[in-house]
Design a protein around this motif. Sequence first.
Motif, PDB file in Angstrom:
ATOM      1  N   ARG A 180       0.713   4.407  -7.048  1.00 53.77           N
ATOM      2  CA  ARG A 180      -0.572   4.144  -6.391  1.00 53.77           C
ATOM      3  C   ARG A 180      -1.624   3.943  -7.472  1.00 53.77           C
ATOM      4  O   ARG A 180      -1.699   4.717  -8.417  1.00 53.77           O
TER       5      ARG A 180
ATOM      6  N   ILE B 284      -0.506  -0.396  -4.312  1.00 52.79           N
ATOM      7  CA  ILE B 284       0.545   0.106  -5.197  1.00 52.79           C
ATOM      8  C   ILE B 284       0.902  -0.960  -6.221  1.00 52.79           C
ATOM      9  O   ILE B 284       0.686  -2.154  -6.010  1.00 52.79           O
TER      10      ILE B 284
ATOM     11  N   ASP C 225      -9.820   3.253  -2.488  1.00 55.42           N
ATOM     12  CA  ASP C 225      -9.143   4.509  -2.147  1.00 55.42           C
ATOM     13  C   ASP C 225      -8.504   4.432  -0.763  1.00 55.42           C
ATOM     14  O   ASP C 225      -7.418   4.951  -0.547  1.00 55.42           O
TER      15      ASP C 225
ATOM     16  N   ALA D 129      -5.460   1.945  -1.003  1.00 63.23           N
ATOM     17  CA  ALA D 129      -4.361   2.592  -1.734  1.00 63.23           C
ATOM     18  C   ALA D 129      -3.292   1.591  -2.164  1.00 63.23           C
ATOM     19  O   ALA D 129      -2.102   1.741  -1.858  1.00 63.23           O
TER      20      ALA D 129
ATOM     21  N   TYR E 277       7.217   2.885  -7.567  1.00 62.72           N
ATOM     22  CA  TYR E 277       5.927   2.354  -7.140  1.00 62.72           C
ATOM     23  C   TYR E 277       4.877   3.406  -7.452  1.00 62.72           C
ATOM     24  O   TYR E 277       5.101   4.595  -7.232  1.00 62.72           O
TER      25      TYR E 277
ATOM     26  N   THR F 291       0.838  -1.200   0.000  1.00 62.12           N
ATOM     27  CA  THR F 291       0.000   0.000   0.000  1.00 62.12           C
ATOM     28  C   THR F 291       0.874   1.251   0.000  1.00 62.12           C
ATOM     29  O   THR F 291       2.046   1.211   0.382  1.00 62.12           O
ATOM     30  N   ALA F 292       0.263   2.358  -0.419  1.00 64.33           N
ATOM     31  CA  ALA F 292       0.977   3.634  -0.431  1.00 64.33           C
ATOM     32  C   ALA F 292       1.465   3.992   0.975  1.00 64.33           C
ATOM     33  O   ALA F 292       2.586   4.474   1.144  1.00 64.33           O
ATOM     34  N   GLU F 293       0.637   3.734   1.971  1.00 64.04           N
ATOM     35  CA  GLU F 293       1.002   4.060   3.351  1.00 64.04           C
ATOM     36  C   GLU F 293       2.206   3.259   3.830  1.00 64.04           C
ATOM     37  O   GLU F 293       3.003   3.740   4.627  1.00 64.04           O
TER      38      GLU F 293
ATOM     39  N   VAL G 121       4.658   1.851   1.783  1.00 59.89           N
ATOM     40  CA  VAL G 121       5.600   1.662   0.679  1.00 59.89           C
ATOM     41  C   VAL G 121       7.041   1.470   1.163  1.00 59.89           C
ATOM     42  O   VAL G 121       7.780   0.640   0.625  1.00 59.89           O
TER      43      VAL G 121
END
Length: 186
Positions: A170, A159, A154, A157, A168, A70-72, A74
């Motif tokens: 999103r 990646i 959303d 998130a 990477y 996930t983006a959080e 990464v």
Amino acid sequence: MRKNFGAHASIYPQPVFILAAYGEDGTPCAMNAAWGGISDDKELSFCVSPSHRTVKDLLARGAFTVSMGTAEQVVACDYVGLVSGNQVPDKFARAGFHATKSEFVDAPCIDELPIAVSCRVVSYDPESCRLVGEIVNVSVDEAYLTPEGKVDVDKVAPITYDSFNKTYVRLGAVVGRAFHDGAALK
């Protein structure tokens, strides 16, 4: 005109999968495995080298989990791909990951990653490096669901790995409705 890049595995999206297993002593381990995907309706396949500690552990236990980067998370997801569990036995903890045992297989779910697919090992070929897992269950952290109980992409998130640019990315906005929008051409 097209520009030729030669023969290499570059395609979009290339999910960032984090495979997790328990070691002999019960310590969780994880690795970043970008080369993988759905290979049957209840099956995932990955290209992973037998030298990885996570591969050795999941083969010994006969089970593993697959989470989506996930983006959080990464930085942690990239870290478990950069560092070998053979040299850094506590890389799971160093990544800031915490584990909860899967209810369905003898493998850890990564608390910080909202989606976990619990798998049983079906087969592994060290020659081709192909790992096949049977999907036993998919679980999603309730904080990442809509009020209707559906996955909120959303919030998750997820990646994808961009192998052309070594970045990477999103995953973005909804652009259409599957099994619906194409009916306009009938």
